[in-house]
Design an enzyme around this catalytic site. Structure first.
Site, mmCIF file in Angstrom:
data_model
loop_
_atom_site.group_PDB
_atom_site.id
_atom_site.type_symbol
_atom_site.label_atom_id
_atom_site.label_comp_id
_atom_site.label_asym_id
_atom_site.label_seq_id
_atom_site.Cartn_x
_atom_site.Cartn_y
_atom_site.Cartn_z
ATOM 1 N N TYR A 1 0.848 -1.201 0.000
ATOM 2 C CA TYR A 1 0.000 0.000 0.000
ATOM 3 C C TYR A 1 0.872 1.235 0.000
ATOM 4 C CZ TYR A 1 -4.992 -0.234 -0.140
ATOM 5 O OH TYR A 1 -6.269 -0.328 -0.597
ATOM 6 N N GLU B 1 -0.516 4.890 -0.450
ATOM 7 C CA GLU B 1 -1.300 6.112 -0.668
ATOM 8 C C GLU B 1 -0.397 7.334 -0.590
ATOM 9 O OE1 GLU B 1 -4.612 6.204 2.026
ATOM 10 O OE2 GLU B 1 -5.742 4.763 0.838
ATOM 11 N N ASP C 1 -7.898 13.551 -24.817
ATOM 12 C CA ASP C 1 -7.939 12.166 -24.341
ATOM 13 C C ASP C 1 -7.320 11.303 -25.445
ATOM 14 O OD1 ASP C 1 -8.541 9.559 -23.734
ATOM 15 O OD2 ASP C 1 -10.628 9.935 -23.171
ATOM 16 N N THR D 1 -5.215 6.020 -21.507
ATOM 17 C CA THR D 1 -4.996 4.683 -20.976
ATOM 18 C C THR D 1 -3.531 4.343 -21.246
ATOM 19 O OG1 THR D 1 -5.510 3.637 -23.077
ATOM 20 C CG2 THR D 1 -7.344 3.927 -21.545
HETATM 21 C C1 LIG Z 1 -10.729 3.345 -23.896
HETATM 22 C C2 LIG Z 1 -11.022 4.785 -23.703
HETATM 23 C C3 LIG Z 1 -11.218 5.317 -22.417
HETATM 24 C C4 LIG Z 1 -11.467 4.463 -21.186
HETATM 25 O O1 LIG Z 1 -10.527 3.616 -20.819
HETATM 26 P P1 LIG Z 1 -10.852 2.428 -19.793
HETATM 27 O O2 LIG Z 1 -9.492 1.983 -19.444
HETATM 28 O O3 LIG Z 1 -11.646 1.430 -20.587
HETATM 29 O O4 LIG Z 1 -11.610 2.979 -18.652
HETATM 30 C C5 LIG Z 1 -11.362 6.688 -22.283
HETATM 31 N N1 LIG Z 1 -11.315 7.478 -23.362
HETATM 32 C C6 LIG Z 1 -11.158 7.005 -24.609
HETATM 33 C C7 LIG Z 1 -11.129 7.955 -25.760
HETATM 34 C C8 LIG Z 1 -11.025 5.636 -24.818
HETATM 35 O O5 LIG Z 1 -10.905 5.169 -26.065
#
Ligand SMILES: *Cc1c(COP(=O)(O)O)cnc(C)c1O
Length: 415
Positions: free
Chosen positions: A51, A53, A197, A223
């Site tokens: 752990y 944190e 993203d 991710t």
């Molecule tokens: C896959 C994806 C996510 C989410 O990822 P997870 O690991 O499945 O929660 C977020 N944004 C975009 C654009 C994605 O393609």
């Protein structure tokens, strides 16, 4: 016999079967990949037992002398890989990373903007069934009906009208480059924070096969397990001015202890992503997608936007007279694993849509190239043109298996 086989033969058996499936099939789901074996080793280690944190040097538990080393390496390598001021590698996955971004900058009810799911956006960009569309006033932009490209006139006019706090760009089913500079200009004009993203394309960006949002988006979420080939995890990159807000939001705002095995896996993946081999991999992912797309088009498939700039191809099965789900299921029986997907302005329902989404990250990780993409395009057409001919489909499955035998999948034992 392994410990797992002795202690839990049911789970061991399912893992062995999944290994065989990952070996004998061509995995075309664009969000999937083969993580490097070194990444898997780091993830399945004693780091799981600790752990921690807090952050490096500021933990709430003792015994962190080695965990701090792991997280420091992960952070410094990710910073170097993407050329950013700050990296937080603790988000449990892509969706929690986005939730931490919302929590860092927004209160419930605030206005946010993102691309709608039907246009290829992600659930977490404000779609109504998601917490992002339920706790915030989420305004959704989309693609143009004429060419299925992002409608920047609409993005600009919605942004001017609604003045969102956050403007999300980046997608989950969009086959073209994300033009970060155009989003940045709109965000600047309306005073929004631009969030890129890059969940799907982080490996392409790291490998130089897609433009980078660094310097244009103040916050970048991702991710680590898609094109980047790391462990299942998430990360947030940002300018120095947002470092405090992001770190506080991830912990203690949203999460407890970080998954230290995953952190180690991210460190390994970031190191491997800085190699010339990875640059080549990223370039091959894109060139393979282009070759596959061209062959599919020659064989009568309709491609959304007419092709691809990245790792992903979205097909409209309407001209083939086959619903997306029927096609995806027939392809799966042939050992070609895809997912059925809505297309922009889809007249069909999400559970029975018109499209199929495919991508080349996993098959490229096996070392497949242009010749295999041509062959794959032909197999896909032969399956979709004969969805009820089980003998033909079984024959293709055998050919797929024979090809897969020649291209061992990284980290997948063949039993
Ligand atoms: C896959 C994806 C996510 C989410 O990822 P997870 O690991 O499945 O929660 C977020 N944004 C975009 C654009 C994605 O393609």
């Amino acid at each position: 016999m392994s410990e797992l086989q002795q202690m839990d033969p049911e789970i061991a058996d399912l893992i062995t079967k999944e290994e065989a499936r990952q070996h004998r099939t061509m995995r075309l789901i664009p969000s999937e990949n083969y993580a490097w074996p070194a990444v898997m080793e780091a993830c399945g280690s004693v780091l799981n037992n600790k752990y921690s944190e807090g952050y490096t040097g500021k933990r709430y538990y003792e015994g962190q002398e080695f965990i701090d080393g792991v997280e420091s390496l992960a952070v410094s390598r990710v910073k170097q890989l993407f050329g950013v001021d700050h990296a937080n590698v603790q988000p449990y996955s892509g969706s929690p990373a986005n939730l931490a971004v919302y929590f860092a900058f927004c209160k419930p009810g605030d206005t946010v903007m993102g691309m709608g799911l039907p246009s290829g956006g992600h659930l977490t960009h404000g779609w109504k069934v998601s917490i992002s569309g339920s706790y915030f006033n989420a305004v959704q932009y989309g693609v143009r009906e004429s060419d299925h490209r992002i409608d920047f006139d609409q993005v600009a006019s919605l942004a001017r009208e609604h003045k969102p706090k956050l403007l999300f760009c980046g997608a989950t089913a969009y086959p073209r480059e994300i033009e970060f500079a155009r989003f940045a200009e709109i965000a600047r004009e309306v005073g929004a924070i631009l969030v890129a993203d890059i969940a799907h394309i982080s490996g392409l960006i790291a490998g130089g096969a897609h433009q980078s949002p660094v310097g244009l988006a103040e916050v970048i979420s991702s991710t680590t397990h898609k094109t980047l080939r790391g462990p299942r995890g998430g990360m947030i990159l940002c300018d120095e001015k947002h470092q405090k807000a992001i770190d506080k939001s991830v912990f203690p705002g949203l999460q407890g202890g970080p998954h230290n095995g995953t952190t180690a896996g991210i460190a390994v993946a970031a190191k491997l992503a800085m190699t010339p081999e990875f640059k080549q991999y990223a370039a091959n992912v894109v060139s393979n997608a282009k070759v596959l797309a061209a062959r599919l088009e020659e064989r009568g498939f309709a491609l959304i936007t007419g092709g691809t700039d990245n790792h992903l191809v979205l097909m409209d099965l309407t001209p083939k007279g086959v619903p997306g789900k029927v096609a995806a299921q027939a392809l799966d029986r042939a050992g070609i694993v895809t997912n059925y997907n809505s297309i922009p302005f889809d007249p069909r329902k999400p559970f029975d849509p018109s499209g199929v989404r495919i991508g080349t990250p996993a098959i490229t990780a096996r070392g497949m190239g242009a010749a295999e993409m041509q062959q794959l395009g032909d197999w896909m057409a032969d399956v979709v043109d004969n969805v009820t001919d089980e003998a033909k489909i079984a024959g293709i499955a055998a050919e797929v298996k024979a090809l897969c035998d020649k291209f061992p999948a990284p980290g997948v034992p063949v039993s």
